[in-house]
Design a protein around this motif. Structure first.
Motif, PDB file in Angstrom:
ATOM      1  N   ILE A  75       0.867  -1.349  -0.128  1.00  0.00           N
ATOM      2  CA  ILE A  75      -0.086  -0.030  -0.033  1.00  0.00           C
ATOM      3  C   ILE A  75       0.637   1.335  -0.061  1.00  0.00           C
ATOM      4  CG2 ILE A  75      -1.522   1.533   1.570  1.00  0.00           C
ATOM      5  CD1 ILE A  75      -2.806  -1.310   2.295  1.00  0.00           C
ATOM      6  N   SER A  76       2.097   1.149   0.563  1.00  0.00           N
ATOM      7  CA  SER A  76       2.901   2.462   0.778  1.00  0.00           C
ATOM      8  C   SER A  76       3.513   2.711  -0.457  1.00  0.00           C
ATOM      9  CB  SER A  76       3.842   2.160   1.833  1.00  0.00           C
ATOM     10  OG  SER A  76       3.259   1.858   3.216  1.00  0.00           O
ATOM     11  N   ILE A  77       3.855   1.491  -1.245  1.00  0.00           N
ATOM     12  CA  ILE A  77       4.384   1.631  -2.499  1.00  0.00           C
ATOM     13  C   ILE A  77       3.476   2.076  -3.668  1.00  0.00           C
ATOM     14  CG2 ILE A  77       5.394   0.460  -4.792  1.00  0.00           C
ATOM     15  CD1 ILE A  77       6.375  -1.712  -2.465  1.00  0.00           C
ATOM     16  N   PHE A  78       2.200   1.633  -3.470  1.00  0.00           N
ATOM     17  CA  PHE A  78       1.193   2.196  -4.504  1.00  0.00           C
ATOM     18  C   PHE A  78       0.858   3.603  -4.219  1.00  0.00           C
ATOM     19  CE2 PHE A  78      -3.363   3.335  -4.685  1.00  0.00           C
ATOM     20  CZ  PHE A  78      -3.530   3.095  -5.851  1.00  0.00           C
ATOM     21  N   THR A  79       0.866   4.016  -2.993  1.00  0.00           N
ATOM     22  CA  THR A  79       0.688   5.421  -2.600  1.00  0.00           C
ATOM     23  C   THR A  79       2.009   6.306  -3.064  1.00  0.00           C
ATOM     24  OG1 THR A  79      -0.533   4.861  -0.399  1.00  0.00           O
ATOM     25  CG2 THR A  79       0.072   6.993  -0.713  1.00  0.00           C
ATOM     26  N   CYS A 101      16.038   5.519 -13.117  1.00  0.00           N
ATOM     27  CA  CYS A 101      16.910   5.506 -11.855  1.00  0.00           C
ATOM     28  C   CYS A 101      15.881   5.675 -10.683  1.00  0.00           C
ATOM     29  CB  CYS A 101      17.765   6.825 -11.700  1.00  0.00           C
ATOM     30  SG  CYS A 101      17.019   8.423 -12.016  1.00  0.00           S
ATOM     31  N   MET A 102      14.677   6.144 -11.026  1.00  0.00           N
ATOM     32  CA  MET A 102      13.458   6.109 -10.010  1.00  0.00           C
ATOM     33  C   MET A 102      12.858   4.820  -9.761  1.00  0.00           C
ATOM     34  SD  MET A 102      12.060   8.223  -7.653  1.00  0.00           S
ATOM     35  CE  MET A 102      10.450   8.052  -6.569  1.00  0.00           C
ATOM     36  N   SER A 103      12.617   4.301 -11.059  1.00  0.00           N
ATOM     37  CA  SER A 103      11.608   3.275 -10.972  1.00  0.00           C
ATOM     38  C   SER A 103      12.572   2.089 -10.653  1.00  0.00           C
ATOM     39  CB  SER A 103      11.049   3.138 -12.294  1.00  0.00           C
ATOM     40  OG  SER A 103      11.964   3.190 -13.414  1.00  0.00           O
ATOM     41  N   LEU A 104      13.920   2.090 -11.056  1.00  0.00           N
ATOM     42  CA  LEU A 104      14.533   0.643 -10.621  1.00  0.00           C
ATOM     43  C   LEU A 104      14.940   0.757  -9.081  1.00  0.00           C
ATOM     44  CD1 LEU A 104      17.089   0.691 -13.547  1.00  0.00           C
ATOM     45  CD2 LEU A 104      15.370  -1.146 -13.066  1.00  0.00           C
ATOM     46  N   SER A 105      14.937   2.008  -8.492  1.00  0.00           N
ATOM     47  CA  SER A 105      15.389   2.149  -7.374  1.00  0.00           C
ATOM     48  C   SER A 105      14.183   1.525  -6.354  1.00  0.00           C
ATOM     49  CB  SER A 105      15.783   3.549  -6.817  1.00  0.00           C
ATOM     50  OG  SER A 105      14.507   4.222  -6.924  1.00  0.00           O
ATOM     51  N   ILE A 106      13.029   1.406  -7.046  1.00  0.00           N
ATOM     52  CA  ILE A 106      11.882   0.758  -6.318  1.00  0.00           C
ATOM     53  C   ILE A 106      11.738  -0.666  -6.527  1.00  0.00           C
ATOM     54  CG2 ILE A 106       9.382   0.828  -6.305  1.00  0.00           C
ATOM     55  CD1 ILE A 106       9.380   3.777  -6.813  1.00  0.00           C
ATOM     56  N   ILE A 215       0.221  -4.615  -7.845  1.00  0.00           N
ATOM     57  CA  ILE A 215      -0.293  -6.063  -8.199  1.00  0.00           C
ATOM     58  C   ILE A 215       0.693  -6.970  -8.189  1.00  0.00           C
ATOM     59  CG2 ILE A 215      -1.718  -7.246  -9.391  1.00  0.00           C
ATOM     60  CD1 ILE A 215      -3.077  -6.096  -7.235  1.00  0.00           C
ATOM     61  N   LEU A 216       1.755  -6.554  -9.299  1.00  0.00           N
ATOM     62  CA  LEU A 216       2.611  -7.569  -9.936  1.00  0.00           C
ATOM     63  C   LEU A 216       3.757  -7.757  -8.765  1.00  0.00           C
ATOM     64  CD1 LEU A 216       3.273  -6.224 -13.480  1.00  0.00           C
ATOM     65  CD2 LEU A 216       2.064  -8.306 -12.920  1.00  0.00           C
ATOM     66  N   SER A 217       4.037  -6.710  -7.808  1.00  0.00           N
ATOM     67  CA  SER A 217       4.765  -6.790  -6.771  1.00  0.00           C
ATOM     68  C   SER A 217       4.383  -7.853  -5.891  1.00  0.00           C
ATOM     69  CB  SER A 217       5.103  -5.475  -6.145  1.00  0.00           C
ATOM     70  OG  SER A 217       6.071  -4.783  -7.321  1.00  0.00           O
ATOM     71  N   THR A 218       3.306  -7.835  -5.471  1.00  0.00           N
ATOM     72  CA  THR A 218       2.053  -8.805  -4.683  1.00  0.00           C
ATOM     73  C   THR A 218       2.394 -10.112  -5.134  1.00  0.00           C
ATOM     74  OG1 THR A 218       0.754  -6.762  -4.236  1.00  0.00           O
ATOM     75  CG2 THR A 218       0.228  -8.964  -3.392  1.00  0.00           C
TER      76      THR A 218
END
Length: 225
Positions: A75-79, A101-106, A215-218
């Motif tokens: 939920i924190s990642i989604f927010t 660089c932002m999306s890969l760091s996540i 959802i994919l991460s979940t």
């Protein structure tokens, strides 16, 4: 004058050679005081309902045998992704989620954490994912290679999916707006209407992409156990 079309995504504003555009990722913190200290309004009720729906959906995907509180990570990642995507639509606000660089760091820390936890605590289950059930013996080495490669590129696909979708919409808006100076007044009105529709589409894409990545991460986390 813009010499490169992709220069709109460059963090060019700097003070003492420190890029200040990335401070836009912290603008979401401005919403926290009103969320916790003001009298609950319709926005707070709507946001709480969205978070509750996400909590129950993530809990269903993960399973009830996982550690309590796991859903709040997603939920924190989604927010975080949602606020950055939506803030990037406003003028003069740097879209940090449009950079790899932002999306890969996540995506990389999430994927790496799942892999380390899975191989250390449940390695037999991780090995079983490399060979689908019912695979012929002659195809097993190839399936192991294919499944290994598909598993390694997961963080890259998550990052590229977010970056590409955010860049595509912003580039389209930039290209259309750059042609407005050479148009007549009648076509400018049509262009403004098209831009308005594209902004609505971009808002939908920003919300959908944050949901899809979460959802994919979940689902990736559910494969660990």
């Amino acid at each position: 004058m813009m010499t490169n079309l992709f220069s709109i995504f460059d963090p060019s504003t700097n003070i003492f050679n420190i890029s200040m555009n990335w401070l836009s990722t912290l603008l979401g913190l401005m919403f926290l005081p009103t969320y916790y200290w003001l009298i609950p309004n319709r926005f707070n009720l709507l946001w709480n309902n969205i978070l509750n729906k996400l909590h129950f959906e993530f809990k269903t995907l993960i399973g009830n045998n996982k550690t309590n509180g796991t859903t709040f990570i997603f939920i924190s990642i989604f927010t975080f992704i949602l606020f950055n995507n939506l803030l990037g639509i406003f003028p003069y606000i740097f879209t940090s989620s449009s950079h790899l660089c932002m999306s890969l760091s996540i995506s990389i820390p999430i994927w790496l954490t799942f892999m380390i936890y899975g191989w250390l605590n449940n390695n037999e289950h991780m090995f079983s994912h490399l060979i689908p059930q019912g695979t012929p013996k002659i195809l097993m080495p190839f399936m192991v290679m294919i499944e290994t490669i598909s598993n390694i590129i997961r963080p890259g696909t998550l990052a590229v999916r977010l970056t590409a979708n955010m860049i595509a919409g912003h580039l389209l808006l930039t290209l259309l707006s750059s042609t407005g100076t050479s148009m007549s007044s009648k076509f400018v009105i049509i262009l403004i209407m098209i831009q308005f529709l594209l902004l609505i589409l971009e808002s939908a894409v920003a919300m959908i992409q944050s949901y899809v990545i979460t959802i994919l991460s979940t689902l990736y986390s559910s494969e660990v156990n």
